[in-house]
Scaffold this motif. Structure first.
Motif, short mmCIF file in Angstrom:
data_model
loop_
_atom_site.label_atom_id
_atom_site.label_comp_id
_atom_site.label_asym_id
_atom_site.label_seq_id
_atom_site.Cartn_x
_atom_site.Cartn_y
_atom_site.Cartn_z
N GLU A 88 6.13 4.05 -0.69
CA GLU A 88 5.61 4.89 0.39
C GLU A 88 6.45 4.62 1.63
O GLU A 88 6.77 3.48 1.94
CB GLU A 88 4.16 4.52 0.69
CG GLU A 88 3.20 4.82 -0.41
CD GLU A 88 1.78 4.42 -0.06
OE1 GLU A 88 1.57 3.93 1.07
OE2 GLU A 88 0.92 4.58 -0.92
N GLU A 134 3.50 1.60 -3.49
CA GLU A 134 2.33 2.46 -3.49
C GLU A 134 1.09 1.61 -3.76
O GLU A 134 1.04 0.81 -4.67
CB GLU A 134 2.45 3.52 -4.57
CG GLU A 134 1.32 4.51 -4.57
CD GLU A 134 1.52 5.62 -5.57
OE1 GLU A 134 0.94 6.68 -5.36
OE2 GLU A 134 2.25 5.41 -6.55
N GLY A 135 0.09 1.77 -2.93
CA GLY A 135 -1.14 1.01 -3.07
C GLY A 135 -1.10 -0.35 -2.40
O GLY A 135 -2.10 -1.05 -2.35
N GLU A 136 0.04 -0.78 -1.88
CA GLU A 136 0.15 -2.08 -1.22
C GLU A 136 -0.54 -2.01 0.14
O GLU A 136 -0.42 -1.03 0.87
CB GLU A 136 1.62 -2.44 -1.01
CG GLU A 136 1.83 -3.73 -0.27
CD GLU A 136 3.29 -4.04 0.00
OE1 GLU A 136 3.59 -5.19 0.36
OE2 GLU A 136 4.13 -3.14 -0.12
#
Length: 150
Positions: A88, A134-136
């Protein structure tokens, strides 16, 4: 026994594995990888499975057992499927084709390129900008508190 080390590795169709004199060579549709493995580990290639065993239960062999199995499994995955990681981008001024807030990089059969992409702009905790997985979740820190009181 190591939970990771005792799992057999399945060799997918189109991938050839050769193991000779502690040197493993894995060839597949995405490329070829080779690696020298620790001579103490017992590696057997039978049919379409690879198994890793350790000679004893001493600490060095226990730690090498899971490591060796993970290295071999990553080699097989790399030449068959390749490694992908979705990143991202938040507040980064790079020119790239992106969809909304996300940039997906497909990284061939090995993954050092992914680590280079993250070095361009690490996520920083004050404004939340940078390239992150992503999702971090990046822990945000408070800025300077002394200037707000005046």
């Amino acid at each position: 026994m190591s939970r990771i080390g005792r799992m057999p590795i399945e060799i997918p169709a189109g991938v050839t594995v050769t193991y000779d004199n502690h040197h493993m060579n894995v060839k597949g549709p995405k490329g070829e990888l080779s690696r020298d493995l620790h001579p103490d580990m017992n590696i057997t290639v039978e049919g379409n499975t690879i198994t890793v065993a350790r000679p004893s239960d001493n600490k060095a062999h226990r730690s090498l057992h899971g490591l060796t199995r993970a290295l071999v499994a990553n080699m097989v995955t790399g030449v068959s499927e390749g490694f992908t990681k979705t990143l991202e981008i938040n507040g980064v001024g790079y020119r790239a084709a992106k969809q909304g807030n996300k940039l997906a990089l497909t990284l061939g059969f090995s993954h050092p390129v992914e680590m280079e992409a993250r070095k361009w702009r690490k996520p920083e905790p004050y404004k939340g900008k940078g390239i992150r997985y992503e999702g971090e979740v990046v822990r945000r820190k408070a800025g300077k508190a002394g200037a707000k009181g005046k």
